[in-house]
Design a protein around this motif. Structure first.
Motif, short mmCIF file in Angstrom:
data_model
loop_
_atom_site.label_atom_id
_atom_site.label_comp_id
_atom_site.label_asym_id
_atom_site.label_seq_id
_atom_site.Cartn_x
_atom_site.Cartn_y
_atom_site.Cartn_z
N ILE A 30 -22.52 32.63 -22.37
CA ILE A 30 -21.32 33.89 -22.78
C ILE A 30 -20.82 35.25 -22.38
O ILE A 30 -22.21 35.76 -23.18
CB ILE A 30 -21.03 33.14 -24.45
CG1 ILE A 30 -20.18 32.42 -25.09
CG2 ILE A 30 -20.00 34.84 -25.40
CD1 ILE A 30 -20.26 32.12 -26.04
N ILE A 37 -20.19 38.58 -22.30
CA ILE A 37 -19.86 39.73 -23.14
C ILE A 37 -20.26 41.70 -22.90
O ILE A 37 -20.87 41.71 -22.20
CB ILE A 37 -20.71 39.36 -24.49
CG1 ILE A 37 -22.35 39.99 -24.34
CG2 ILE A 37 -20.19 38.08 -25.22
CD1 ILE A 37 -22.49 41.21 -24.55
N SER A 87 -20.02 43.71 -26.29
CA SER A 87 -19.94 43.82 -27.44
C SER A 87 -18.77 45.65 -28.15
O SER A 87 -18.92 45.78 -27.84
CB SER A 87 -20.93 43.26 -28.55
OG SER A 87 -20.73 44.42 -29.31
N GLU A 110 -24.09 33.83 -31.53
CA GLU A 110 -22.56 34.25 -31.54
C GLU A 110 -21.77 33.41 -32.52
O GLU A 110 -21.43 33.01 -33.69
CB GLU A 110 -22.75 32.54 -30.33
CG GLU A 110 -21.00 31.81 -30.04
CD GLU A 110 -19.97 31.39 -30.92
OE1 GLU A 110 -19.30 31.48 -30.64
OE2 GLU A 110 -20.45 30.92 -31.76
N GLN A 155 -18.08 35.12 -28.65
CA GLN A 155 -18.84 36.06 -28.13
C GLN A 155 -19.74 36.08 -28.98
O GLN A 155 -20.54 35.82 -29.84
CB GLN A 155 -18.33 37.60 -28.42
CG GLN A 155 -16.98 37.62 -27.72
CD GLN A 155 -16.84 39.31 -28.34
OE1 GLN A 155 -16.18 39.92 -28.85
NE2 GLN A 155 -15.94 39.27 -26.93
N GLN A 199 -22.42 38.76 -30.29
CA GLN A 199 -22.92 40.21 -31.17
C GLN A 199 -23.97 40.22 -31.41
O GLN A 199 -25.44 39.43 -31.26
CB GLN A 199 -21.55 39.76 -32.09
CG GLN A 199 -20.34 39.21 -31.65
CD GLN A 199 -19.82 38.93 -33.03
OE1 GLN A 199 -20.03 39.87 -33.59
NE2 GLN A 199 -18.35 38.79 -32.42
#
Length: 261
Positions: free
Chosen positions: A3, A5, A7, A49, A53, A55
């Protein structure tokens, strides 16, 4: 788990910290993007996750340091062992939240530490209703210790070679300990607490009890930079400078508090 990202929390942190980070001379980086990896089993509140996303604190720190320098950072969460091996090979540029051992110090460029955790042992009160007599870390070496596959427990002070590392998740460690297949499993207390805060999973519910490893004041964590990256030294210098400034300004702790408070 893959993923990529940026954030929202990380962008907010960048806004708060950008001025401070820019107060020191910017280190020139030719690269415009970096690939980092964290533990796919989850390492909240540092990487986890949620809502599709990746994080966490690590993400926020990376964005705070690199966004002001025009460097995009993506984070993926494969199994930890794969993360380490692929970073060593140069498929990832940075492996996040790594404890120290001599092999890692040889294979990677390690940054300065950017947080510490409390090593703990966890036992089942079903198996040991009167608790365990652990007065020193050497007492743990005489027990059946279990841990996660690919993890390093050197920072706990135990003999890492005696830790049975077949479990692929904390859930499996809880099950094995509750069933009496392990006397204890080893974990950093803040990570177990982080699962409860970030995902509502309480690994210490019911009959699991966590106790701090005697005589251990904290296990330091680092980022590991691939020696295959042509700007490995510059990446390390950038991260080290960022950690120093953010720690002195209280920003590292403030970022972490957003997840724990």
């Amino acid at each position: 788990m893959k993923i990529a990202i940026r954030s929202v929390a990380g962008l907010a942190a960048t806004a708060l910290t950008g001025a401070a980070l820019l107060s020191s001379p910017a280190l020139a980086l030719d690269t415009s993007s970096l690939k980092a990896c964290g533990d796919g089993a989850g390492w909240p509140p540092y990487t986890f996750e949620k809502g599709g996303q990746v994080q966490g604190y690590d993400v926020d720190v990376l964005n705070a340091i690199f966004a002001s320098r025009g460097v995009d950072v993506s984070v993926e969460m494969p199994p930890w062992k794969r993360c380490v091996l692929r970073t060593k090979a140069g498929n990832y540029d940075i492996a996040l939240s790594a404890s120290f051992n001599e092999e890692r110090d040889r294979d990677f460029l390690l940054t300065e530490y950017y947080y510490t955790l409390q090593p703990s042992y966890i036992y089942s009160t079903t198996q040991y209703p009167n608790g365990l007599q652990v007065n020193s870390v050497q007492d743990l070496d005489n027990l059946r210790m279990c841990g996660l596959l690919g993890y390093n427990y050197t920072g706990f002070g135990v003999d890492d070679s005696k830790v049975r590392k077949s479990a692929k998740s904390f859930e499996q460690l809880v099950q094995k300990t509750d069933a009496g297949r392990c006397d204890v499993f080893l974990a950093r207390y803040e990570i177990l607490a982080g699962f409860k805060v970030a995902q509502g999973i309480d690994y210490l519910a019911d009959n699991m009890k966590a106790v701090a490893v005697p005589g251990n004041s904290g296990d330091k964590f680092y980022m590991m930079i691939s020696r295959e990256h042509p700007e490995a030294n510059e990446i390390k210098a950038t991260l080290d400078a960022g950690f120093k400034e953010m720690r002195e300004a209280g920003q590292l702790q403030a970022m972490l508090d957003e997840y724990l408070n």
